[in-house]
Write a protein that holds these residues in place. Structure first.
Motif, PDB file in Angstrom:
ATOM      1  N   HIS A 213       9.266  39.274  10.374  1.00  0.00           N
ATOM      2  CA  HIS A 213      10.206  39.498   9.559  1.00  0.00           C
ATOM      3  C   HIS A 213      11.667  39.040   9.923  1.00  0.00           C
ATOM      4  N   LEU A 214      12.300  38.750   8.768  1.00  0.00           N
ATOM      5  CA  LEU A 214      13.756  38.529   9.083  1.00  0.00           C
ATOM      6  C   LEU A 214      14.468  39.434   9.396  1.00  0.00           C
ATOM      7  N   GLY A 215      14.489  40.788   8.418  1.00  0.00           N
ATOM      8  CA  GLY A 215      15.209  41.876   8.634  1.00  0.00           C
ATOM      9  C   GLY A 215      16.220  41.653   7.864  1.00  0.00           C
ATOM     10  N   ASN A 216      17.551  41.993   8.436  1.00  0.00           N
ATOM     11  CA  ASN A 216      18.867  41.907   7.816  1.00  0.00           C
ATOM     12  C   ASN A 216      19.267  40.254   7.814  1.00  0.00           C
ATOM     13  N   ILE A 217      18.768  39.580   8.688  1.00  0.00           N
ATOM     14  CA  ILE A 217      19.109  38.307   8.829  1.00  0.00           C
ATOM     15  C   ILE A 217      19.037  37.465   7.436  1.00  0.00           C
ATOM     16  N   ALA A 218      18.145  37.852   6.767  1.00  0.00           N
ATOM     17  CA  ALA A 218      18.366  37.057   5.268  1.00  0.00           C
ATOM     18  C   ALA A 218      19.612  37.329   4.477  1.00  0.00           C
ATOM     19  N   ASP A 219      19.992  38.726   4.491  1.00  0.00           N
ATOM     20  CA  ASP A 219      21.189  38.842   3.860  1.00  0.00           C
ATOM     21  C   ASP A 219      22.145  38.398   4.489  1.00  0.00           C
ATOM     22  N   LYS A 220      22.420  38.094   5.919  1.00  0.00           N
ATOM     23  CA  LYS A 220      23.601  37.498   6.466  1.00  0.00           C
ATOM     24  C   LYS A 220      23.385  36.107   6.233  1.00  0.00           C
TER      25      LYS A 220
ATOM     26  N   VAL B 173      14.519  21.989   0.216  1.00  0.00           N
ATOM     27  CA  VAL B 173      15.011  22.525   1.214  1.00  0.00           C
ATOM     28  C   VAL B 173      16.074  21.501   1.807  1.00  0.00           C
ATOM     29  N   ASP B 174      17.318  22.082   2.186  1.00  0.00           N
ATOM     30  CA  ASP B 174      18.340  21.245   2.936  1.00  0.00           C
ATOM     31  C   ASP B 174      18.381  21.427   4.333  1.00  0.00           C
ATOM     32  N   ILE B 175      18.072  22.465   4.965  1.00  0.00           N
ATOM     33  CA  ILE B 175      18.167  22.578   6.233  1.00  0.00           C
ATOM     34  C   ILE B 175      16.679  23.525   6.817  1.00  0.00           C
ATOM     35  N   VAL B 176      16.400  23.106   8.291  1.00  0.00           N
ATOM     36  CA  VAL B 176      15.368  24.032   8.782  1.00  0.00           C
ATOM     37  C   VAL B 176      15.767  24.739   9.852  1.00  0.00           C
ATOM     38  N   PHE B 177      15.482  25.829  10.145  1.00  0.00           N
ATOM     39  CA  PHE B 177      15.748  26.744  11.212  1.00  0.00           C
ATOM     40  C   PHE B 177      14.348  27.224  11.804  1.00  0.00           C
ATOM     41  N   VAL B 178      14.145  26.908  13.052  1.00  0.00           N
ATOM     42  CA  VAL B 178      13.000  27.286  13.842  1.00  0.00           C
ATOM     43  C   VAL B 178      13.368  28.643  14.862  1.00  0.00           C
ATOM     44  N   MET B 179      12.736  29.653  14.528  1.00  0.00           N
ATOM     45  CA  MET B 179      12.816  30.810  15.462  1.00  0.00           C
ATOM     46  C   MET B 179      11.920  30.582  16.666  1.00  0.00           C
ATOM     47  N   THR B 180      12.583  30.017  18.025  1.00  0.00           N
ATOM     48  CA  THR B 180      11.937  29.718  19.027  1.00  0.00           C
ATOM     49  C   THR B 180      11.110  30.862  19.617  1.00  0.00           C
ATOM     50  N   ASP B 181      11.377  32.082  19.559  1.00  0.00           N
ATOM     51  CA  ASP B 181      10.890  33.104  20.460  1.00  0.00           C
ATOM     52  C   ASP B 181       9.840  33.605  19.468  1.00  0.00           C
ATOM     53  N   TYR B 182       9.597  33.123  18.322  1.00  0.00           N
ATOM     54  CA  TYR B 182       8.621  33.485  17.689  1.00  0.00           C
ATOM     55  C   TYR B 182       7.469  32.365  17.086  1.00  0.00           C
ATOM     56  N   ILE B 183       7.212  31.370  17.937  1.00  0.00           N
ATOM     57  CA  ILE B 183       6.390  30.406  17.175  1.00  0.00           C
ATOM     58  C   ILE B 183       5.643  29.493  18.362  1.00  0.00           C
TER      59      ILE B 183
ATOM     60  N   VAL C 289      16.759  27.933  17.007  1.00  0.00           N
ATOM     61  CA  VAL C 289      17.535  29.065  17.130  1.00  0.00           C
ATOM     62  C   VAL C 289      16.528  30.465  17.680  1.00  0.00           C
ATOM     63  N   LYS C 290      17.112  31.501  18.248  1.00  0.00           N
ATOM     64  CA  LYS C 290      16.597  32.496  18.702  1.00  0.00           C
ATOM     65  C   LYS C 290      16.764  33.594  17.340  1.00  0.00           C
ATOM     66  N   ARG C 291      15.738  34.522  17.412  1.00  0.00           N
ATOM     67  CA  ARG C 291      15.671  35.575  16.350  1.00  0.00           C
ATOM     68  C   ARG C 291      17.062  36.447  16.715  1.00  0.00           C
ATOM     69  N   SER C 292      18.067  35.996  16.643  1.00  0.00           N
ATOM     70  CA  SER C 292      19.317  36.986  16.752  1.00  0.00           C
ATOM     71  C   SER C 292      20.493  36.329  15.976  1.00  0.00           C
ATOM     72  N   TRP C 293      21.176  37.303  15.457  1.00  0.00           N
ATOM     73  CA  TRP C 293      22.241  36.823  14.501  1.00  0.00           C
ATOM     74  C   TRP C 293      23.453  35.857  15.416  1.00  0.00           C
ATOM     75  N   SER C 294      23.686  36.329  16.567  1.00  0.00           N
ATOM     76  CA  SER C 294      24.588  35.591  17.287  1.00  0.00           C
ATOM     77  C   SER C 294      24.170  34.119  17.663  1.00  0.00           C
ATOM     78  N   SER C 295      22.944  33.745  17.751  1.00  0.00           N
ATOM     79  CA  SER C 295      22.644  32.682  17.948  1.00  0.00           C
ATOM     80  C   SER C 295      22.424  31.768  16.601  1.00  0.00           C
ATOM     81  N   ILE C 296      22.081  32.402  15.456  1.00  0.00           N
ATOM     82  CA  ILE C 296      22.056  31.659  14.104  1.00  0.00           C
ATOM     83  C   ILE C 296      23.574  31.342  13.814  1.00  0.00           C
ATOM     84  N   GLN C 297      24.469  32.497  13.955  1.00  0.00           N
ATOM     85  CA  GLN C 297      25.609  32.281  13.332  1.00  0.00           C
ATOM     86  C   GLN C 297      26.424  30.923  14.146  1.00  0.00           C
TER      87      GLN C 297
END
Length: 99
Positions: A11-18, A46-56, A78-86
């Motif tokens: 689940h992305l949680g609030n990451i999708a909103d951010k 799709v313009d960009i792809v993000f891969v969450m490394t800690d869940y794949i 990226v990791k599944r943390s907003w700081s990593s994504i940001q």
């Protein structure tokens, strides 16, 4: 930045909103849990792809990386943390300003 594919994480949680607040209009999420996910294609719009490394798993990460390369789409791990994504989003913004 209009369309983003996120691979990994249940689940992305609030990451999708951010992500939407950061300028992405469409966010497509694939959790990557099912074995047949390696057969899925990256949608053309799709313009960009993000891969969450800690869940794949490694195989899916390798397959998605090759598909993104074949379609000339930028891919970020990226990791599944907003700081990593940001931090990746900020780097993408800096790249656009330089180019």
């Amino acid at each position: 930045m209009s369309s983003l594919l996120v691979v990994g994480a249940d689940h992305l949680g609030n990451i999708a909103d951010k992500l939407k607040n950061s300028g992405f209009q469409e966010i497509i999420h694939l959790d990557g849990r099912k074995v047949n996910m390696v057969r899925r294609q990256i949608p053309e719009h799709v313009d960009i792809v993000f891969v969450m490394t800690d869940y794949i798993n490694h195989n899916l990460a390798k397959v998605i990386k090759q598909k993104a390369k074949d379609q000339h789409k930028p891919i970020y791990f990226v990791k599944r943390s907003w700081s990593s994504i940001q931090s990746v989003i900020e780097q993408m913004g800096e790249l656009k300003r330089v180019n």
